[in-house]
Design a protein around this motif. Structure first.
Motif, PDB file in Angstrom:
ATOM      1  N   GLN A 126      28.479  17.966 -48.450  1.00  0.00           N
ATOM      2  CA  GLN A 126      28.345  19.887 -48.825  1.00  0.00           C
ATOM      3  C   GLN A 126      29.913  19.617 -50.040  1.00  0.00           C
ATOM      4  N   SER A 127      30.186  20.415 -50.590  1.00  0.00           N
ATOM      5  CA  SER A 127      31.614  20.578 -51.780  1.00  0.00           C
ATOM      6  C   SER A 127      32.484  20.646 -50.169  1.00  0.00           C
ATOM      7  N   TYR A 198      31.806  25.030 -51.101  1.00  0.00           N
ATOM      8  CA  TYR A 198      31.466  25.103 -51.606  1.00  0.00           C
ATOM      9  C   TYR A 198      31.221  26.909 -51.550  1.00  0.00           C
TER      10      TYR A 198
END
Length: 401
Positions: A126-127, A198
């Motif tokens: 994930q970001s 995200y």
């Protein structure tokens, strides 16, 4: 100084050993044994540890485990090739770690990888976990390649050792909105933001792209990546009569949202989203609710069938990890191979030696050609749009490369 006969006799041995023998400190039999050990030291394997960090527990564990499986496959294949670095056989090892999908845990895991002095990192998923981890990797000078995180800030931070083998959010959002306007007649959109790095990142890009295309944002609602009940925000959105909802979040929430949209008779509203919701498991998570047929989502790369090595690779994957394939394992596999290729070309697993080679990568991978620009972004990324009208994920359109 003229060498003594004893010194001359042992001139081909290491200096300290030769002098010791010349002084009569070791027997000749012992000397021969030490000399043989010295000669065979090059046969001792060089252990190269490549780490993976991702959520292998929690609500999106299936995605994280799939990503880790891709790294495992690459490690196994590298070991089967009997490769050498610096004249020594290489033993490639996976250093696996669970970031639980939590930024704080990701930072702690990154520090642990730094302390263990791994050669490189594939991750994170994930970001929100990649961003804090990337800073730590930069501080301790460990190259890291994300096979999944798409927030543009990851490479915009300017870290020398951060790379991405998947298209970023901007490329995907532009393609998604172009398709939605042209093929679905979208003019009015409501947004649901899950407040993760995200979600916030992709929503910001969507809002900018919508403004450029004269698409009206009629409502904006917020949730979290742990939420399960969405009826209140969906009811509020329904009152604005949007053509579509854009969701910045994961498939774990997209599925329940689609079920609850159908319960609220919102089966004519299009549902747009990024790669994090565009999984093969989405129909199951949505319980194949009628709203599923209106989903359009976008992913980096192309379908496995159109990846250069996708079909054959998937067969190997299914044999090793039956029923576990999700989305990101082929990108994780390629990321691992790119790290290994850079080390092999440099003939060294030392960062100072192989990082320049990593920046100059040209690798024909399962997912496509991997070359990086000056920011560590994938050059000429491919983007694919998918729909679920049949109840399963099906390709709608491919752009790029």
């Amino acid at each position: 100084m003229i060498a003594s006969p004893a010194t001359t006799h042992f001139a081909r041995l290491p200096l300290a050993l030769g002098l010791a023998l010349a002084a009569g400190c070791l027997t000749q039999a012992h000397a021969q044994g030490v000399a043989q050990a010295t000669a065979h030291s090059a046969d001792k394997p060089l252990v190269v540890r490549i780490a993976h960090g991702g959520p292998v527990s929690g609500p999106i564990a299936a995605l994280g485990k799939d990503e880790e499986n891709g790294v495992r496959m690459a490690i196994d294949e590298l070991n089967a090739r009997k490769l050498q670095i610096g004249g020594r056989p290489v033993q490639w090892k996976l250093e696996a770690g669970d970031d639980m999908g939590d930024p704080g845990q990701a930072a702690a895991l990154a520090q642990r990888f730094c302390d263990k002095k791994v050669a490189g990192v594939v991750g994170h998923l994930q970001s929100g976990t990649t961003l804090p981890a990337a800073k730590i990797y930069n501080d301790c000078n460990i190259p890291n390649i994300t096979p999944a995180a798409t927030n543009t800030s990851i490479t915009e931070a300017g870290y020398d050792a951060s790379f991405r083998v998947i298209a970023n959010d901007k490329a995907m959002v532009d393609a998604l909105l172009d398709y939605a306007v042209k093929h679905r007649g979208i003019k009015r959109v409501a947004i649901i933001d899950d407040r993760t790095a995200y979600g916030q990142g992709i929503v910001k890009l969507f809002e900018a792209a919508a403004a450029e295309r004269d698409v009206q944002i009629v409502d904006k609602q917020y949730t979290s990546d742990k939420a399960t009940q969405f009826a209140p925000i969906l009811t509020a959105i329904k009152g604005h009569k949007p053509d579509a909802i854009f969701f910045g979040g994961m498939d774990a929430q997209a599925g329940p949202i689609l079920r609850q949209m159908s319960q609220l008779a919102m089966n004519q509203t299009q549902f747009l989203g990024g790669d994090a919701q565009c999984s093969e498991r989405l129909p199951v998570m949505a319980d194949k609710a009628p709203a599923l047929k209106n989903v359009v989502c976008v992913m980096s790369g192309s379908s496995l069938a159109k990846m250069p090595g996708g079909t054959a690779w998937k067969q190997k994957y299914d044999q090793r990890f039956p029923g576990q394939y999700q989305v990101y394992s082929p990108y994780a596999y390629d990321a691992t191979m790119v790290l290994a290729q850079a080390m092999l070309r440099a003939d060294s697993a030392q960062v100072e030696a192989y990082l320049p080679r990593l920046r100059q990568s040209h690798y024909e991978g399962v997912t496509g050609t991997i070359e990086f620009d000056s920011q560590g972004e994938l050059q000429n990324p491919r983007v694919t749009l998918f729909g679920y009208a049949s109840g399963e994920r099906k390709e709608l359109q491919v752009s790029g490369q």
